[in-house]
Design a protein around this motif. Sequence first.
Motif, short mmCIF file in Angstrom:
data_model
loop_
_atom_site.label_atom_id
_atom_site.label_comp_id
_atom_site.label_asym_id
_atom_site.label_seq_id
_atom_site.Cartn_x
_atom_site.Cartn_y
_atom_site.Cartn_z
N TYR A 196 0.82 -1.22 -0.03
CA TYR A 196 0.06 0.04 0.12
C TYR A 196 0.65 1.22 0.03
O TYR A 196 2.01 1.27 0.24
CB TYR A 196 -1.01 -0.07 1.37
CG TYR A 196 -0.17 0.73 2.52
CD1 TYR A 196 -0.63 1.84 2.92
CD2 TYR A 196 0.76 -0.05 3.06
CE1 TYR A 196 -0.06 2.24 4.22
CE2 TYR A 196 1.54 0.38 4.09
CZ TYR A 196 0.95 1.71 4.76
OH TYR A 196 1.63 2.26 5.59
N TYR A 197 0.13 2.17 -0.25
CA TYR A 197 0.63 3.86 0.06
C TYR A 197 -0.48 4.60 0.73
O TYR A 197 -1.62 4.57 -0.01
CB TYR A 197 1.29 4.16 -1.10
CG TYR A 197 2.06 5.50 -0.89
CD1 TYR A 197 3.43 5.46 -0.42
CD2 TYR A 197 1.60 6.75 -1.23
CE1 TYR A 197 4.23 6.49 -0.20
CE2 TYR A 197 2.22 8.21 -1.06
CZ TYR A 197 3.70 7.93 -0.44
OH TYR A 197 4.50 9.01 -0.09
N PRO A 198 -0.12 5.44 1.53
CA PRO A 198 -1.25 6.17 1.92
C PRO A 198 -2.11 6.88 0.96
O PRO A 198 -1.45 7.55 -0.10
CB PRO A 198 -0.61 7.18 2.99
CG PRO A 198 0.71 6.30 3.58
CD PRO A 198 1.06 5.76 2.00
N ARG A 199 -3.52 7.05 1.08
CA ARG A 199 -4.45 7.65 0.41
C ARG A 199 -4.75 7.18 -1.05
O ARG A 199 -5.07 7.78 -2.23
CB ARG A 199 -3.92 9.18 0.47
CG ARG A 199 -4.33 9.86 1.52
CD ARG A 199 -3.92 11.41 1.72
NE ARG A 199 -4.62 12.03 0.56
CZ ARG A 199 -5.63 13.02 0.69
NH1 ARG A 199 -6.17 12.78 2.08
NH2 ARG A 199 -6.21 13.72 -0.38
N LEU A 249 -6.42 2.21 -0.10
CA LEU A 249 -6.97 2.67 1.05
C LEU A 249 -8.33 1.78 1.25
O LEU A 249 -8.65 1.44 2.36
CB LEU A 249 -7.59 4.03 0.73
CG LEU A 249 -8.20 4.61 2.14
CD1 LEU A 249 -7.36 4.38 3.38
CD2 LEU A 249 -8.54 6.03 1.95
N HIS A 260 -7.73 -1.62 2.49
CA HIS A 260 -7.48 -1.40 3.92
C HIS A 260 -8.56 -1.44 4.83
O HIS A 260 -8.61 -2.10 5.86
CB HIS A 260 -6.42 -0.27 4.01
CG HIS A 260 -5.51 -0.27 5.53
ND1 HIS A 260 -4.77 0.86 5.60
CD2 HIS A 260 -5.64 -0.97 6.58
CE1 HIS A 260 -4.27 0.46 6.94
NE2 HIS A 260 -5.10 -0.64 7.23
N CYS A 309 -7.71 5.33 9.01
CA CYS A 309 -7.16 6.64 8.42
C CYS A 309 -6.31 7.22 9.43
O CYS A 309 -5.18 7.93 9.08
CB CYS A 309 -8.48 7.80 8.57
SG CYS A 309 -9.55 7.45 6.89
N GLU A 325 -3.01 5.51 8.54
CA GLU A 325 -2.48 6.02 7.31
C GLU A 325 -2.24 7.58 7.44
O GLU A 325 -1.81 8.22 6.33
CB GLU A 325 -3.46 5.50 6.14
CG GLU A 325 -3.56 4.15 5.77
CD GLU A 325 -4.07 3.96 4.37
OE1 GLU A 325 -4.02 4.95 3.53
OE2 GLU A 325 -4.04 2.84 3.95
N GLN A 326 -2.50 7.99 8.60
CA GLN A 326 -2.16 9.42 8.84
C GLN A 326 -3.06 10.30 7.82
O GLN A 326 -2.51 11.40 7.23
CB GLN A 326 -0.75 9.89 8.67
CG GLN A 326 0.16 9.13 9.90
CD GLN A 326 1.33 9.54 9.91
OE1 GLN A 326 2.14 9.52 8.71
NE2 GLN A 326 2.23 9.48 11.02
N THR A 327 -4.49 9.69 7.63
CA THR A 327 -5.28 10.74 6.77
C THR A 327 -6.30 11.46 7.64
O THR A 327 -6.95 11.11 8.57
CB THR A 327 -5.87 9.67 5.89
OG1 THR A 327 -5.20 8.90 5.07
CG2 THR A 327 -7.09 10.46 5.08
#
Length: 211
Positions: free
Chosen positions: A6-9, A13, A16, A200, A203-205
């Motif tokens: 994965y990669y955030p955003r 997502l 996840h 979130c 993933e620091q969203t």
Amino acid sequence: MYTLFYYPRNASLAPHFVLEALKVPYQLEIVDRKKNAQKSAQYLSLNPTGRIPTLVDDEFVLFESGAICLYLAEKHPEGQLIPSDPVQKGVFYQWLMYFTTTIQAELMIYFYPERHTQSALMYDDIIKTQQTRLADMFAIVNRHLSGKSYVVNEQFTICDCYLFMLCIWADELNTPPLQFEHLAKYLRGMAKHPVIKKVCEAEQTDLSPYK
């Protein structure tokens, strides 16, 4: 144990969200897009498209976000992320296909205009056109969500995982999802869902716009 690359955003997502909703053991393996790791020989050996995400289930490897979500939900039917009623299942597939093949595809044109023309002079025109097209699409979703807490049958499904991901991506549009009455109410409700909140946070969203 599942491994989600994965990669955030990114398009990882939604899977996840699904993994967390199913409460199954999984681990995350970051693919650093800043270093173009998705194009590395090692990653391409798993996913020849060079895109994120990829799911590894023992020796089985699967790519494409929508396919991963469906695979996981069908493997774990106890999670009830796909409706069981035939009519509601049809509605579920209708909206999932609309999200994956229409809205997501149009967002990709908006984000990457250079992939759709050989003239840099056309970039702004493509972006402007996509702004209008996407606003029309979110208006359709907005009308559907009037009086609803979930996309399908008052049940948290893959559709909710996918739509929330797309709306996060679309927050920079001139007419973002939060400017649509019913869609905004839906998103604020979804932002309180424990699965959405936990993923979130991981993933620091930032979910503060949905409060």
